[in-house]
Each structure stands twice: as C-alpha cells, then as structure tokens.
Design an enzyme around this catalytic site. Structure first.
Site, PDB file in Angstrom:
ATOM      1  N   SER A  20       0.833  -1.212   0.000  1.00 37.20           N
ATOM      2  CA  SER A  20       0.000   0.000   0.000  1.00 37.20           C
ATOM      3  C   SER A  20       0.866   1.260   0.000  1.00 37.20           C
ATOM      4  O   SER A  20       0.552   2.239  -0.687  1.00 37.20           O
ATOM      5  CB  SER A  20      -0.884   0.032   1.251  1.00 37.20           C
ATOM      6  OG  SER A  20      -1.804  -1.022   1.233  1.00 37.20           O
ATOM      7  N   ASP A 295      -7.429  -7.534   5.072  1.00 35.65           N
ATOM      8  CA  ASP A 295      -6.611  -8.403   4.208  1.00 35.65           C
ATOM      9  C   ASP A 295      -6.149  -9.676   4.935  1.00 35.65           C
ATOM     10  O   ASP A 295      -5.730 -10.642   4.301  1.00 35.65           O
ATOM     11  CB  ASP A 295      -5.389  -7.648   3.685  1.00 35.65           C
ATOM     12  CG  ASP A 295      -5.786  -6.613   2.640  1.00 35.65           C
ATOM     13  OD1 ASP A 295      -6.884  -6.734   2.059  1.00 35.65           O
ATOM     14  OD2 ASP A 295      -4.998  -5.675   2.412  1.00 35.65           O
TER      15      ASP A 295
HETATM   16  C1  S3P Z   1      -5.799  -1.097   0.487  1.00 34.66           C
HETATM   17  C2  S3P Z   1      -6.993  -1.046   1.145  1.00 34.66           C
HETATM   18  C3  S3P Z   1      -7.823  -2.212   1.431  1.00 34.66           C
HETATM   19  C4  S3P Z   1      -7.088  -3.522   1.164  1.00 34.66           C
HETATM   20  C5  S3P Z   1      -6.219  -3.489  -0.052  1.00 34.66           C
HETATM   21  C6  S3P Z   1      -5.231  -2.355   0.001  1.00 34.66           C
HETATM   22  C7  S3P Z   1      -5.067   0.159   0.271  1.00 34.66           C
HETATM   23  O1  S3P Z   1      -8.984  -2.135   0.657  1.00 34.66           O
HETATM   24  O2  S3P Z   1      -8.001  -4.583   1.072  1.00 34.66           O
HETATM   25  O3  S3P Z   1      -5.513  -4.704  -0.189  1.00 34.66           O
HETATM   26  O4  S3P Z   1      -3.870   0.128  -0.034  1.00 34.66           O
HETATM   27  O5  S3P Z   1      -5.696   1.218   0.391  1.00 34.66           O
HETATM   28  P1  S3P Z   1     -10.221  -1.200   1.051  1.00 34.66           P
HETATM   29  O6  S3P Z   1     -10.319  -0.136   0.029  1.00 34.66           O
HETATM   30  O7  S3P Z   1     -11.375  -2.123   1.062  1.00 34.66           O
HETATM   31  O8  S3P Z   1      -9.959  -0.589   2.406  1.00 34.66           O
END
Ligand code: S3P
Length: 403
Positions: A20, A295
């Site tokens: 991220s 996750d």
């Molecule tokens: C992420 C947010 C999460 C996560 C994804 C990465 C991010 O999703 O599941 O793998 O980097 O902002 P959401 O948008 O549902 O919070």
C-alpha cells in the site's frame, strides 16, 4: 505446489516492503514536483503495475542504489493498465480526475470483474467526468473542474478515501473525509509528508487544494505479508521479523489479545517482532477490527480452525469485492480441507476442530493462495495449491517459507 504438514517453523526474516505504501509513493511521486526517492520499494506484480501506470502518465523513473527515484510534476494523456491492482486503479482515478488530461483505465480479468461503483460515484459528486459501464472497467477519466466535498463513507475503504483525497488536491474549496470506521491511514500520512495542506483529527481529515513536492519515502515491511510467517510461528515454533511497519499494528494487538506470545521492539513507525508458539483462544472479530484486518481475515479464518472453540468473523462484507469473493472461496477451500466453517453474509463462523488438509484453489487471488498454503502446512495431511504464481502480486518470495 505441494505443501506438506510442517513439523517446525524457525526463522529470522525480513518481510517484503509494504504494498500500500509503495503504490502511494509511486502515485504521489508522479503528482509531486521534483524528485521523490523511494527506499526499499516493494517489487511485485501490483507495484510494477503502479510504476508502469505513473510512467504511462508522465513520471520518469530511475533506479539508483536499489531505490526508485521518480521525477514527477508532468502529466500526459494516457492508457493505464492497472493489472490486478485495485489500489493503483482507484488512487489514480482520483488523482487524474482534476487534471487537464484524458486517461483510460483497464486491468486484468479479475480487476475487470470488480465493482468500481463506489469510487466512480464519489468522484462524480466532486465533478469528475468518468465514463464506463455498470461501475466496471474500462473507464475513461476526462479531467474536469472539481469541487471539494464532505465525504462520510457508508462502507469503510482506504482506497476510496485515498481517491477522494487525491482528487481533493485539485478541487476548489475544502475536502473532508470523516470515517466512522477507520481504515489504513497511509494516504493522509503520506500527503502530509509531500507537503499537502492537510489536517487529521481523529477520524476526520480536512484537505485544501495543494501542490505536492518530492520527498523521501522509506518503505517498512508489510504487516499483511508478515502475517503468514507469524501464523506459522504461532503454531509451529518461532520467528523473528525485522523492519515491520507498525501503522497497521492491529494484527499484533489482536493476536496478543487471544494469547499470542509476541514481542514488539519498536523503532518509531516500524518494529522488529518476535513470535513464539502459543495457544490461541477462540475469538470474534467485528466492527472496526474487521476493517483494520480486512486483508488478514482469510488467514485468521485458518487460524480460527486451530483454536478448539467457536469463532466468528463478521462486518467484513468488503471481502466479497476483493480479487475474488474471499468469503465464498475461503469457505469452499477450508471445507474441502475438512474444516467446519460456514459462510455468513458478511464473514464466517468457524468451529475450531482442526484441518485435515487437501487440494485448494487460489481463484487467482494471492491472499487465498497464501492462506491456504498456511492451512495445509498446519493441517494433518497437507495438500496442493493449484496456482503458485499468483503470490507474486504481493509476496514474490512467499514459497521460501515452506522450503
Ligand atoms: C488497500 C486497502 C484495502 C485492502 C487493499 C489495500 C489500500 O482495501 O483490502 O488490499 O492500499 O488502500 P479497502 O479499500 O477495502 O480498504
């Protein structure tokens, strides 16, 4: 890939850098004037998609002594293939919405199936000109004059929040995001480092139109990847993990709360973590914790099978719109492996009666493949995972854990 029941897990390792954070550094490095140096970037399927995307939109990227140096501040019309990466797609949809350019986004088959309605709707509320059918890729974002909005998400999403904030950089007036259920804070944290006019107070973020300036981002290890060796160590021995990012420390705090023997030696925003074999108690995960651990939930469903009691994971409807429907696919796999698990509309109910083992399908989803590999390693008999390549999306060296 054949996974045998694991007798013992004893490792010292450095988990892969945070996905991220690396993706956000690529996007903001492109938006910012001057040079951004990304130290310890993750190099994986999703981050290569992010770097390729910003290069297609005008960023220059060089590799210097292992760091990525992005020269940003220039933007051009372009076509972006976000591959498997929903984060890249949603963040860039927000970042391009107020630019004077036209960008068409597509992705791989999995990303094309995913619902982008929430991000499209909120960006349209800000004035974005987005064309596309039924909230699915491909979409075209044609730069428009944006207005700031007050956004109170009805479903938690760090990606949608990130898209609104990045659009807010080019919007007239004030943009606020108020989260009832907090999600990962990487976008707001990093916008501050890049010099944006942003203020965060509790769950409320306030942002004004801003220009970003290049900076240095040193990426810590990814807690979501560290989760797999942590799960193996809790059941089978010991591990020492170096340089793990602590911004998402909820996983550690939760595991400690159910009996995990875990020690955190913190060094600011990161830590070295020692994990020892432990007896985990049956648990319920709900509300804000489900959002924080989104996750990790398929892996926590695996760990639930070894608690000896009834476990519930709920308030996690977002799992249905990930790389696959992670509720359906986790249940199908774990049942096939002899676990007692039921799907709930927004999660799972699990009787902690163990796992026999068996063949599992990844459904092309890296986190399902990795969670089921751990399930087979902890099981009585082991089994196969059909697709070993998909782990390259976030954890290219994952299979070394089983050597
Ligand atoms: C992420 C947010 C999460 C996560 C994804 C990465 C991010 O999703 O599941 O793998 O980097 O902002 P959401 O948008 O549902 O919070």
């Amino acid at each position: 890939m054949r996974i045998r029941p694991m007798k013992q897990f004893m490792r010292a390792l450095t988990p892969p850098p945070d996905k991220s954070i690396t993706i956000r550094a690529a996007v903001m490095g492109w938006l910012a004037s001057g040079k951004t140096t990304i130290v310890n970037p993750l190099i994986s399927g999703d981050t290569v998609s992010a770097f390729d995307a910003v290069a297609a939109l005008g960023a220059e990227i060089e590799v210097k002594n292992g760091a990525f140096v992005i020269t940003g501040g220039r933007s051009i019309d372009g076509n972006v293939d976000a591959g498997n990466s929903a984060t890249t797609l949603r963040l860039l949809a927000g970042a391009t919405a107020g630019k004077d350019k036209t960008v068409t986004f597509t992705g791989d088959d999995s990303l094309k199936r995913r619902d982008m309605g929430a991000v499209i709707d909120v960006l349209r509320r800000m004035g974005a000109d987005i064309t596309g059918k039924n909230g699915r890729l491909p979409i075209t974002v044609k730069g428009a004059v944006l207005n700031g909005i007050d956004f109170c998400p009805d479903k938690p999403s760090a990606q949608v929040k990130g898209a609104v904030l990045l659009a807010g950089l080019n919007a007239e007036g004030r943009t606020t995001v108020t989260e009832e259920i907090r999600t990962r804070t990487h976008t707001e944290d990093m916008l501050a480092l890049f010099g944006a006019d942003i203020k965060v107070e509790g769950g409320r973020i306030e942002l004004y139109k801003s220009k970003l300036s290049g900076t240095l981002i040193d990426v810590p290890g990814d807690m979501s990847s560290a989760a797999y060796p942590i799960a193996l160590a809790l059941n089978k021995g010991y591990c020492y993990l170096k340089n793990v990012g602590l911004t998402r420390r909820e996983l550690i705090d939760f595991l400690v709360s159910i009996g995990g023997d875990i020690e955190v030696e913190s060094k600011g925003d990161r830590a070295d973590i020692t994990v020892k074999k432990s007896t985990l108690a049956p648990f319920t995960i709900s509300g804000a914790l489900s959002a924080a651990l989104i996750d990790e939930l398929p892996l926590l469903a695996v760990l639930a099978c070894f608690t000896g009691g009834k476990c519930v994971i709920k308030d996690a409807g977002g799992l249905k719109n990930k790389e696959c429907d992670r509720i359906k696919c986790t249940v199908a796999n774990l049942r096939g492996m002899g676990a007692e698990i039921e799907a709930l509309p927004d999660g799972f109910m699990i009787a902690g009666t163990g796992i026999k083992g068996g063949n599992a399908l990844s459904y092309g989803d890296h986190r399902i493949a990795m969670s089921m590999a751990v399930a087979n390693a902890l099981s009585a008999c082991g089994g196969n995972i059909d697709d070993e390549k998909c782990v390259e999306i976030s954890y290219p060296s994952f299979w070394e854990l089983f050597e």
